[in-house]
Enzyme design. Structure first.
Site, PDB file in Angstrom:
ATOM      1  N   ASN A  21       2.672  67.242  17.509  1.00 56.88           N
ATOM      2  CA  ASN A  21       2.455  68.348  16.572  1.00 56.88           C
ATOM      3  C   ASN A  21       3.556  68.315  15.501  1.00 56.88           C
ATOM      4  O   ASN A  21       4.721  68.595  15.776  1.00 56.88           O
ATOM      5  CB  ASN A  21       2.500  69.661  17.386  1.00 56.88           C
ATOM      6  CG  ASN A  21       2.396  70.912  16.535  1.00 56.88           C
ATOM      7  OD1 ASN A  21       2.762  70.912  15.369  1.00 56.88           O
ATOM      8  ND2 ASN A  21       1.914  71.978  17.135  1.00 56.88           N
ATOM      9  N   LYS A  24       5.905  71.411  15.103  1.00 62.50           N
ATOM     10  CA  LYS A  24       6.884  71.532  16.189  1.00 62.50           C
ATOM     11  C   LYS A  24       7.992  70.505  16.068  1.00 62.50           C
ATOM     12  O   LYS A  24       9.164  70.817  16.226  1.00 62.50           O
ATOM     13  CB  LYS A  24       6.158  71.261  17.515  1.00 62.50           C
ATOM     14  CG  LYS A  24       5.801  72.454  18.282  1.00 62.50           C
ATOM     15  CD  LYS A  24       5.440  71.947  19.656  1.00 62.50           C
ATOM     16  CE  LYS A  24       4.514  72.874  20.346  1.00 62.50           C
ATOM     17  NZ  LYS A  24       4.063  72.312  21.623  1.00 62.50           N
ATOM     18  N   ASP A  80       6.490  73.381  25.323  1.00 60.52           N
ATOM     19  CA  ASP A  80       5.155  73.952  25.468  1.00 60.52           C
ATOM     20  C   ASP A  80       5.278  75.406  25.093  1.00 60.52           C
ATOM     21  O   ASP A  80       6.150  76.120  25.589  1.00 60.52           O
ATOM     22  CB  ASP A  80       4.590  73.809  26.880  1.00 60.52           C
ATOM     23  CG  ASP A  80       3.072  73.994  26.846  1.00 60.52           C
ATOM     24  OD1 ASP A  80       2.394  73.147  26.254  1.00 60.52           O
ATOM     25  OD2 ASP A  80       2.567  75.008  27.373  1.00 60.52           O
ATOM     26  N   HIS A 189      11.255  82.081  19.376  1.00 59.10           N
ATOM     27  CA  HIS A 189      11.173  81.747  20.796  1.00 59.10           C
ATOM     28  C   HIS A 189      11.741  80.358  21.063  1.00 59.10           C
ATOM     29  O   HIS A 189      12.410  80.111  22.054  1.00 59.10           O
ATOM     30  CB  HIS A 189       9.709  81.820  21.247  1.00 59.10           C
ATOM     31  CG  HIS A 189       8.753  81.103  20.325  1.00 59.10           C
ATOM     32  ND1 HIS A 189       8.741  81.293  18.956  1.00 59.10           N
ATOM     33  CD2 HIS A 189       7.804  80.166  20.551  1.00 59.10           C
ATOM     34  CE1 HIS A 189       7.833  80.524  18.406  1.00 59.10           C
ATOM     35  NE2 HIS A 189       7.243  79.832  19.357  1.00 59.10           N
TER      36      HIS A 189
HETATM   37  P1  IMP Z   1       1.153  73.225  22.766  1.00 65.14           P
HETATM   38  O1  IMP Z   1       2.486  73.706  23.242  1.00 65.14           O
HETATM   39  O2  IMP Z   1       1.222  71.871  22.168  1.00 65.14           O
HETATM   40  O3  IMP Z   1       0.104  73.392  23.815  1.00 65.14           O
HETATM   41  O4  IMP Z   1       0.695  74.142  21.551  1.00 65.14           O
HETATM   42  C1  IMP Z   1       1.302  75.333  21.270  1.00 65.14           C
HETATM   43  C2  IMP Z   1       0.498  76.079  20.237  1.00 65.14           C
HETATM   44  O5  IMP Z   1       1.039  77.417  20.229  1.00 65.14           O
HETATM   45  C3  IMP Z   1       0.686  75.558  18.834  1.00 65.14           C
HETATM   46  O6  IMP Z   1      -0.302  74.650  18.464  1.00 65.14           O
HETATM   47  C4  IMP Z   1       0.587  76.835  18.030  1.00 65.14           C
HETATM   48  O7  IMP Z   1      -0.736  77.173  17.888  1.00 65.14           O
HETATM   49  C5  IMP Z   1       1.184  77.879  18.934  1.00 65.14           C
HETATM   50  N1  IMP Z   1       2.619  78.022  18.613  1.00 65.14           N
HETATM   51  C6  IMP Z   1       3.669  77.619  19.342  1.00 65.14           C
HETATM   52  N2  IMP Z   1       4.821  77.873  18.705  1.00 65.14           N
HETATM   53  C7  IMP Z   1       4.477  78.441  17.543  1.00 65.14           C
HETATM   54  C8  IMP Z   1       5.249  78.905  16.429  1.00 65.14           C
HETATM   55  O8  IMP Z   1       6.476  78.826  16.377  1.00 65.14           O
HETATM   56  N3  IMP Z   1       4.534  79.433  15.432  1.00 65.14           N
HETATM   57  C9  IMP Z   1       3.183  79.535  15.428  1.00 65.14           C
HETATM   58  N4  IMP Z   1       2.421  79.092  16.409  1.00 65.14           N
HETATM   59  C10 IMP Z   1       3.062  78.548  17.477  1.00 65.14           C
END
Ligand code: IMP
Length: 203
Positions: A21, A24, A80, A189
């Site tokens: 991502n 991230k 995550d 966070h």
């Molecule tokens: P994963 O951890 O890859 O499963 O995805 C986490 C998902 O949570 C991301 O694709 C975002 O949609 C959301 N997310 C996590 N952190 C943030 C942030 O800092 N801002 C906005 N969305 C977030």
């Protein structure tokens, strides 16, 4: 207080950010800037993305970090994270990315949150982040961070990623997507989890 002596330390060198991502990866690289680590992402190394089969943020962070450390033979760091909406009993939670569908359409995901919340009086939500540092011998260190706030519709702002345009952190009247990145990096966070990880493993 956490006993810092029980944590394994990062000794410097290369660190793989176990994420595909770009939003991230950008934030994690910025947070790691002050430390002597050579940071490269799993995406840049074309490492396979493991299926997120865990039922908690911690389980999924550990699964992703271990997969990248095992595939590369190097240390890795995985995040995550997701949005937990109080009126939706914590949804979308660990399914936050999946609510955006195959096309990763967060406009769609934010509309879904709005529709599901309907006229719920409680507009509060939390962003949650689990960060795992993994060693090639399978050892992991994991820390969780949170940011509390209120959801607003329609979405506001062009910065950040994911659900940032609907999240107003407590103590502010602008969304994460309207905020300067340095400000978000100080209160998010991810920053909260990072500070705990840094204190335990990078000090
Ligand atoms: P994963 O951890 O890859 O499963 O995805 C986490 C998902 O949570 C991301 O694709 C975002 O949609 C959301 N997310 C996590 N952190 C943030 C942030 O800092 N801002 C906005 N969305 C977030």
């Amino acid at each position: 207080m956490t006993n810092l002596k029980n944590h394994r330390r990062f000794k410097g060198g290369r660190l793989i950010v176990a994420s595909h991502n770009p939003g991230k990866v950008r934030e994690i690289k910025a947070l790691l800037d002050p430390f002597s680590a050579e940071v490269i992402s799993a995406g840049e190394l074309s490492l396979p993305e493991p299926e997120e089969t865990g039922t908690t943020f911690v389980a999924n962070a550990e699964l992703k970090a271990r997969a990248a450390a095992e595939a590369s033979g190097e240390m890795s760091l995985a995040d995550d994270s997701g949005l937990a909406v109080s009126a939706l009993d914590g949804a979308p939670g660990i399914y936050s990315a999946r609510w955006a569908g195959e096309d990763k359409d967060f406009g769609l995901a934010m509309r879904k949150v709005e529709t599901e919340m309907d006229d719920a009086v409680d507009r509060t939500a939390q962003f949650i982040c689990a960060l795992t540092l993994a060693w090639p011998d399978n050892h992991v260190e994991t820390f969780e961070g949170t940011a509390s706030g209120t959801l607003v519709f329609p979405p506001r702002g062009e910065r950040g990623f994911g659900y940032d345009p609907i999240f107003v952190p407590d103590g502010y009247d602008i969304t994460f997507a309207e905020m300067a990145p340095e400000k978000k990096h100080a209160i998010s966070h991810r920053a909260d989890a990072f500070q705990k990880l840094m204190a335990a493993c990078f000090a």
